[in-house]
Design an enzyme around this catalytic site. Structure first.
Site, PDB file in Angstrom:
ATOM      1  N   LYS A 102       0.830  -1.201   0.000  1.00  0.00           N
ATOM      2  CA  LYS A 102       0.000   0.000   0.000  1.00  0.00           C
ATOM      3  C   LYS A 102       0.868   1.255   0.000  1.00  0.00           C
ATOM      4  CE  LYS A 102      -3.875  -0.047   2.221  1.00  0.00           C
ATOM      5  NZ  LYS A 102      -4.673  -0.321   3.406  1.00  0.00           N
ATOM      6  N   ARG A 159      -3.109   2.897   8.762  1.00  0.00           N
ATOM      7  CA  ARG A 159      -3.482   1.718   7.974  1.00  0.00           C
ATOM      8  C   ARG A 159      -2.310   0.757   7.832  1.00  0.00           C
ATOM      9  NH1 ARG A 159      -7.905   2.669   4.473  1.00  0.00           N
ATOM     10  NH2 ARG A 159      -8.754   4.747   4.814  1.00  0.00           N
ATOM     11  N   GLY A 188      -7.938  -7.440   4.617  1.00  0.00           N
ATOM     12  CA  GLY A 188      -8.745  -7.490   5.841  1.00  0.00           C
ATOM     13  C   GLY A 188      -8.118  -8.232   6.997  1.00  0.00           C
ATOM     14  N   MET A 227      -5.290  -7.498   8.707  1.00  0.00           N
ATOM     15  CA  MET A 227      -4.662  -6.672   9.749  1.00  0.00           C
ATOM     16  C   MET A 227      -5.510  -5.441  10.006  1.00  0.00           C
ATOM     17  SD  MET A 227      -0.699  -7.221   8.871  1.00  0.00           S
ATOM     18  CE  MET A 227      -0.982  -6.724   7.226  1.00  0.00           C
ATOM     19  N   ARG A 274      -3.257  -1.157  -6.487  1.00  0.00           N
ATOM     20  CA  ARG A 274      -2.267  -2.238  -6.570  1.00  0.00           C
ATOM     21  C   ARG A 274      -2.587  -3.038  -7.826  1.00  0.00           C
ATOM     22  NH1 ARG A 274      -5.226  -5.385  -1.665  1.00  0.00           N
ATOM     23  NH2 ARG A 274      -7.137  -5.559  -2.851  1.00  0.00           N
ATOM     24  N   HIS A 291     -15.299  -9.185   1.355  1.00  0.00           N
ATOM     25  CA  HIS A 291     -14.272 -10.031   1.980  1.00  0.00           C
ATOM     26  C   HIS A 291     -14.317 -11.455   1.439  1.00  0.00           C
ATOM     27  CE1 HIS A 291     -12.896 -12.801   5.185  1.00  0.00           C
ATOM     28  NE2 HIS A 291     -11.924 -11.920   5.301  1.00  0.00           N
ATOM     29  N   ARG A 335       5.990 -47.252 -11.935  1.00  0.00           N
ATOM     30  CA  ARG A 335       6.177 -47.996 -10.673  1.00  0.00           C
ATOM     31  C   ARG A 335       5.646 -49.412 -10.873  1.00  0.00           C
ATOM     32  NH1 ARG A 335       4.567 -42.803  -8.114  1.00  0.00           N
ATOM     33  NH2 ARG A 335       6.069 -42.266  -6.501  1.00  0.00           N
ATOM     34  N   ARG A 374      10.838 -48.666 -13.444  1.00  0.00           N
ATOM     35  CA  ARG A 374      11.565 -48.925 -12.198  1.00  0.00           C
ATOM     36  C   ARG A 374      11.305 -50.349 -11.752  1.00  0.00           C
ATOM     37  NH1 ARG A 374      10.142 -45.767  -6.862  1.00  0.00           N
ATOM     38  NH2 ARG A 374       8.339 -47.156  -6.884  1.00  0.00           N
ATOM     39  N   GLU A 397      17.806 -41.713  -4.199  1.00  0.00           N
ATOM     40  CA  GLU A 397      16.775 -41.423  -3.199  1.00  0.00           C
ATOM     41  C   GLU A 397      17.234 -41.769  -1.792  1.00  0.00           C
ATOM     42  OE1 GLU A 397      13.236 -43.704  -4.054  1.00  0.00           O
ATOM     43  OE2 GLU A 397      14.377 -45.430  -4.742  1.00  0.00           O
ATOM     44  N   SER A 411      17.733 -40.664 -11.569  1.00  0.00           N
ATOM     45  CA  SER A 411      16.443 -39.987 -11.391  1.00  0.00           C
ATOM     46  C   SER A 411      16.276 -39.777  -9.896  1.00  0.00           C
ATOM     47  CB  SER A 411      15.316 -40.839 -11.955  1.00  0.00           C
ATOM     48  OG  SER A 411      14.090 -40.193 -11.693  1.00  0.00           O
ATOM     49  N   GLY A 434      14.630 -39.489  -6.585  1.00  0.00           N
ATOM     50  CA  GLY A 434      13.390 -39.860  -5.903  1.00  0.00           C
ATOM     51  C   GLY A 434      13.293 -38.971  -4.678  1.00  0.00           C
ATOM     52  N   THR A 435      12.746 -37.802  -4.890  1.00  0.00           N
ATOM     53  CA  THR A 435      12.802 -36.805  -3.810  1.00  0.00           C
ATOM     54  C   THR A 435      11.817 -37.105  -2.680  1.00  0.00           C
ATOM     55  OG1 THR A 435      11.423 -35.471  -5.259  1.00  0.00           O
ATOM     56  CG2 THR A 435      13.751 -34.890  -5.132  1.00  0.00           C
ATOM     57  N   ASN A 436      10.896 -38.065  -2.892  1.00  0.00           N
ATOM     58  CA  ASN A 436      10.032 -38.447  -1.763  1.00  0.00           C
ATOM     59  C   ASN A 436      10.879 -39.156  -0.718  1.00  0.00           C
ATOM     60  OD1 ASN A 436       7.971 -37.608  -3.470  1.00  0.00           O
ATOM     61  ND2 ASN A 436       7.528 -39.680  -4.186  1.00  0.00           N
ATOM     62  N   ASP A 437      11.568 -40.202  -1.150  1.00  0.00           N
ATOM     63  CA  ASP A 437      12.419 -40.911  -0.195  1.00  0.00           C
ATOM     64  C   ASP A 437      13.608 -40.058   0.238  1.00  0.00           C
ATOM     65  OD1 ASP A 437      11.532 -43.541   0.604  1.00  0.00           O
ATOM     66  OD2 ASP A 437      11.507 -43.999  -1.536  1.00  0.00           O
ATOM     67  N   CYS A 443      11.715 -37.730 -10.251  1.00  0.00           N
ATOM     68  CA  CYS A 443      10.413 -38.379 -10.368  1.00  0.00           C
ATOM     69  C   CYS A 443       9.647 -38.388  -9.061  1.00  0.00           C
ATOM     70  CB  CYS A 443      10.563 -39.795 -10.919  1.00  0.00           C
ATOM     71  SG  CYS A 443      11.560 -40.855  -9.876  1.00  0.00           S
ATOM     72  N   TYR A 471      15.168 -33.275 -17.003  1.00  0.00           N
ATOM     73  CA  TYR A 471      13.706 -33.357 -17.065  1.00  0.00           C
ATOM     74  C   TYR A 471      13.114 -33.461 -15.661  1.00  0.00           C
ATOM     75  CZ  TYR A 471      14.119 -38.391 -16.205  1.00  0.00           C
ATOM     76  OH  TYR A 471      14.400 -39.601 -15.644  1.00  0.00           O
TER      77      TYR A 471
HETATM   78  C1  PEP Z   1      10.606 -41.267  -4.550  1.00  0.00           C
HETATM   79  O1  PEP Z   1      11.002 -41.804  -3.534  1.00  0.00           O
HETATM   80  O2  PEP Z   1      10.682 -40.030  -4.736  1.00  0.00           O
HETATM   81  C2  PEP Z   1       9.966 -42.036  -5.606  1.00  0.00           C
HETATM   82  C3  PEP Z   1       9.600 -41.465  -6.745  1.00  0.00           C
HETATM   83  O3  PEP Z   1       9.705 -43.330  -5.340  1.00  0.00           O
HETATM   84  P1  PEP Z   1       8.458 -43.812  -4.464  1.00  0.00           P
HETATM   85  O4  PEP Z   1       7.593 -42.613  -4.202  1.00  0.00           O
HETATM   86  O5  PEP Z   1       7.762 -44.848  -5.241  1.00  0.00           O
HETATM   87  O6  PEP Z   1       9.125 -44.321  -3.221  1.00  0.00           O
HETATM   88 MG    MG Z   2      11.224 -43.963  -3.545  1.00  0.00          MG
END
Ligand code: PEP
Ligand code: MG
Length: 886
Positions: free
Chosen positions: A23, A92, A101, A103, A337, A453, A574, A629, A759, A778, A780-783, A846, A866
């Site tokens: 603002k 203000r 709204g 604050m 704004r 609002h 998978r 995999r 991973e 690749s 495996g960012t979950n694990d 992945c 990728y």
């Molecule tokens: C991971 O771990 O990121 C992955 C892609 O494998 P999964 O989720 O099947 O363990």
């Molecule tokens: Mg995994």
């Protein structure tokens, strides 16, 4: 010299949002554009952060406020709170990111028992106006600065009206308001233990501190979490000379957009409320009139407003939203704004501005986001069945929501926690309803327009909202529409695009944007401006992006859909998903096999089934890479539960029956039982422990590829080994796999790459060694997230993440958006060391993060080749990969 904490509007500009808040920065910009902005100054976010950290106003701030106040007084020719001719100011909030709204604001600061007479004189001996302004100050100041319960003031107003036998505030005269001020002062003293402060400067300091503190109000904290706004930014405070929209019929206040924020169409959009103060419009408390009506009421101001709107759009090269006040025929700009808008409007406005030559395609791409594209992929109602119309309001935030009605935010939260879909129905919403709005599928209000609002907050959240459906009479726990009674639990459907509300559950149909991605609309024949805009901007994103986008798919149907959505291959198939259903029994036989013969029989039965799976997928992705995999289930997912088996065996024994097979199974399951299956016998470990399992899968892949190659197709399989932590694991699997591939494929001319997932943190840290045996990585960012943080991905979100989010340890779950500093660092190390060992090593991701917009930008920066994500996120990843590259 102490730090500069206070800036005059003439000294700032629109690029100083971090320091002056949105603002403040835009008030400064408008001042410097020569637009009619009431004079004032901005106290910086730095001062707020210091105040919040130390609980006192930082040294030097008071003196700077003195100096700026003196300058403001001299510009205005009035002194703050002067009994004869007072300057009044508004105080203000204004944070970096808009938090509508959430604050606090205090108006009319500077009024007291003496200056109220001076204000009346200024207003042409308008006592009623002066006493009304004074009671507003005590009410707002009491509530905001001193936590006096707001209802006490509202009850007092109600009592005053009842005593007089009137229902409208406007029927209270000067005398009534004067005694209301006395009552308000008593309420104030009762709750605070002291009198309402008469010293104007003390009022100002206390109001400034209250605005600082409102940064940490519950609703502001909740809103920030929902909108992913960092918790440590603080708010700026704007001190602005008051102008009054409530001085009679030639005064008023309003909100305007330079284009329709719902569709992006050019025109005159906004709401106006005559004889009212600013907050009345935003709160949606009284029904406003359309902005076009202002032309009839006050043509001069209307024309001036339109000219200013054109200037602002030209200057910001974007849709602007505006708050303005008219004081006795004189127009004042209180805020502008770059306006919030729906996802559809974001795309159409960007494409229109390109067509008008105001921005180029790169800029258009910057102005849309993957999150907005995701919203456009929401389904809409299918009206073929002629649903029963209930009523109609303003379509304030698009989407199609179906649910049972609830009338309080609390019930919305409770029922949503039970997994129910609810529509929150309110007369109007206020910031205290936020939790209910988050919990609901959609929001329906009977009052307020597109700028109320409910509308603003719902649009920000991408939640379906219909506003101002004024035929609905909303009560505490029910509502009526044309005599029809609805109680909690009754189902309705609301359409946030058209504003229509239906009784019962209406079926929903896919969005046009999805149909376009599906290839069901020919872009050449597409006249819908939204689809044309999406097509143009997506094509530009595709031409700019460096990252390829693949998909995570393990059926032919998913692979085909993802391909239509633009997937350039499969990044993760998978295979464990192919071992469920009827095949489970074969897997059980395999795991429990007592002899080589039993095991080989089970594998031989699985082989043709697997081969058929891969033929289907490779065929759908013909010519594109398909990363398959090898199996990676935690073992317990395939075996019966230990507890169930133990009970069955015990019951059989109790009855004197022979438990037979179940007994053998129980022994095996007990032997294999793990306390931490996620850290146990899965991935490559399973492949090394169960002879022949990976070999069977590799053979199935190779045979499927050979079959397709023989039909003249171009299969491009990539075999991926999961959960590798040491190069030796990969080498062992690789040696066997290479042999099978050579044997099956021979000289069929199919190249089969062999690579690994990264991973396990150890894999990332020894990536140089692992790359020697891998043609691709690749992530495996979950694990990798699970193991880097030591958080079980299956448990933590409910257990303690809420506390971590509350404490700001992270702003968003690291399972949703990549933790750049920790997990991201592992990715970077592995990418660099992997490529150093094997130049040209192919790198992808992945894990779920492959479809998260923020994370896509990180993977672009980290130099990956990728990202891979679920089919529906493919367009989002394409768009964000394009945005990352410009
Ligand atoms: C991971 O771990 O990121 C992955 C892609 O494998 P999964 O989720 O099947 O363990
Ligand atoms: Mg995994």
């Amino acid at each position: 010299m102490s730090e500069t904490f206070v800036y005059d509007f003439a000294d700032g500009n629109k690029d100083q949002k971090e320091l002056l808040g949105g603002k403040g920065a835009n008030l400064a910009e408008m001042t410097n554009l020569g637009l009619p902005v009431p004079p004032g100054f901005t106290i910086t976010t730095v001062a707020c952060r210091r105040y919040l950290a130390e609980s006192v106003r930082p040294a030097g701030l008071d003196e700077q406020i003195d100096a700026h106040l003196a300058a403001l007084e001299s510009t205005m020719g009035r002194k703050l709170g002067d009994p004869a001719d007072p300057l009044l100011v508004s105080v203000r909030s204004g944070a970096v990111a808009s938090m509508p709204g959430m604050m606090e604001t205090v108006l009319n600061v500077g009024l007291n028992d003496n200056s109220v007479a001076g204000l009346s004189a200024q207003a042409g001996d308008n006592d009623r106006f002066a006493w009304d302004s004074y009671r507003r100050l005590i009410q707002m100041f009491g509530k905001t600065v001193c936590d006096v319960p707001g209802e006490d003031f509202e009850d007092a107003i109600h009592d005053a009206k009842t005593a007089k036998g009137v229902t409208d505030d406007l029927h209270l005269d000067a005398g009534d308001l004067r005694s209301l001020v006395e009552t308000f002062k008593k309420i104030f003293a009762k709750h605070t233990g002291h009198d309402f402060p008469q010293d104007p400067r003390a009022q100002l300091d206390l109001a400034i501190e209250a605005v600082f503190r409102s940064w940490n109000a519950d609703r502001a904290v909740l809103y920030r979490r929902q909108e992913r706004i960092p918790a440590n930014l603080g708010t700026a405070v704007n001190v602005v000379a008051m102008v009054f929209g409530n001085l009679g019929a030639d005064s008023g206040t309003g909100v305007a957009f330079t284009r329709d924020p719902a569709t992006g169409e050019r025109g005159v959009y906004g709401d106006y409320l005559a004889n009212a103060q600013g907050e009345d419009v935003v709160a949606g408390i009284r029904n406003t009139v359309g902005l076009a009506e202002l032309e009839r009421l006050d043509k001069k101001s209307f024309d001036e407003l339109l000219a200013i709107m054109a200037t602002l759009e030209e200057h910001y090269r974007d849709l602007c939203d505006i708050e303005f006040t008219i004081e006795r025929g004189k127009l004042w700009m209180l805020q502008t704004r770059v306006g919030k808008r729906t996802a559809a409007a974001a795309f159409t406005i960007a494409a229109e501005l390109v067509a008008e030559g105001m921005i180029d395609l790169d800029e258009a791409l910057r102005r849309v986001s993957g999150a907005q594209l995701a919203q456009l992929m929401f389904p809409r109602f299918d009206l073929a069945g002629d649903p029963t119309p209930l009523t109609r309001g303003v379509g304030a935030s698009p989407g199609a929501a179906v649910g049972s009605v609830v009338f309080t935010a609390r019930r919305a939260v409770e029922l949503a926690a039970e997994g129910k879909q609810v529509i929150l129905v309110r007369r109007e919403t206020n910031p205290d309803d936020l939790a209910g709005m988050i919990a609901a599928q959609g929001i329906l209000t009977s009052r307020g327009g597109k700028t109320s609002h409910a509308a603003v907050v719902a649009r920000g959240m991408g939640k379906t909202c219909v506003c101002g459906a004024d035929q609905i009479d909303v009560r505490k726990d029910s509502c009526t529409v044309d005599g029809r009674l609805l109680r909690e639990g009754d189902v309705i459907s609301i359409d946030g695009t058209t504003g229509r509300v239906y009784l019962g559950s209406v079926p929903v149909q896919p969005s046009e944007v999805v149909q376009y991605f599906e290839g069901k609309l020919d872009p050449g024949q597409v006249h819908d401006p939204l689809v044309a805009a999406v097509h143009q901007i997506m094509s530009h994103a595709d031409s700019k992006r460096r990252l390829l986008v693949r998909t995570n798919a393990d059926t032919g149907t998913d692979a085909a859909r993802a391909r239509r959505f633009g997937a350039e291959g499969i990044g993760l198939c998978r295979t464990e998903h192919m071992f469920l259903g009827d095949r489970r029994e074969l897997v059980e036989r395999l795991i429990l096999a007592a002899t080589d013969g039993d095991r080989n029989d089970a594998l031989a039965a699985l082989l043709p089934l697997q081969r058929a799976d891969f033929v289907e997928i490779l065929r759908e992705m013909d010519g594109l890479p398909v990363t398959v995999r090898l199996i990676d289930p935690p073992l317990h997912e395939f075996l019966p539960s230990l507890e169930d088996l133990a009970v069955q065996v015990a019951v059989a024994r109790e009855r004197g029956e022979d438990p037979g097979n179940q007994e053998t199974m129980l022994v095996a399951v007990r032997r294999m039982h793990e306390q931490n299956p996620m850290l146990g016998l899965r991935g490559v470990r399973l492949g090394l422990v169960i002879p022949g399992l990976f070999a069977m899968q590799v053979r199935a892949i190779a045979e499927a590829a050979a079959t397709l190659a023989a039909q003249g197709r171009n299969p491009r399989p990539e075999i991926m080994v999961p959960l590798v932590g040491a190069v030796q694991e990969l080498e062992t699997v690789r040696a066997e796999a290479e042999k099978i591939v050579a044997e099956v494929i021979g000289d069929a001319g199919v190249a089969v790459l062999i690579g690994t997932m990264i991973e396990v943190p150890r894999a990332a840290l020894t990536a140089g060694q692992i790359a020697e045996a891998a043609e691709f990585f690749s992530f495996g960012t979950n694990d990798l997230t699970q193991m880097a943080w030591g958080f079980s991905r299956d448990d933590v979100e409910g257990a303690f993440f809420w506390k971590y989010l509350e404490l700001g340890i992270f702003g968003i779950s690291p399972f949703e958006s990549i933790d750049r500093d920790g997990v991201g660092r592992l990715v970077k190390i592995a990418a660099e060391e992997g490529r150093a060992a094997r130049p040209g090593l192919k790198l992808g991701v992945c894990g779920e993060h492959g479809g998260d917009p923020e994370s896509v930008h990180f993977f672009h920066e980290a130099g990956l080749d990728y990202v891979s994500c679920s089919p529906f996120r493919v367009p989002i990843a394409r768009l964000e990969a394009g945005r990352a590259a410009i």
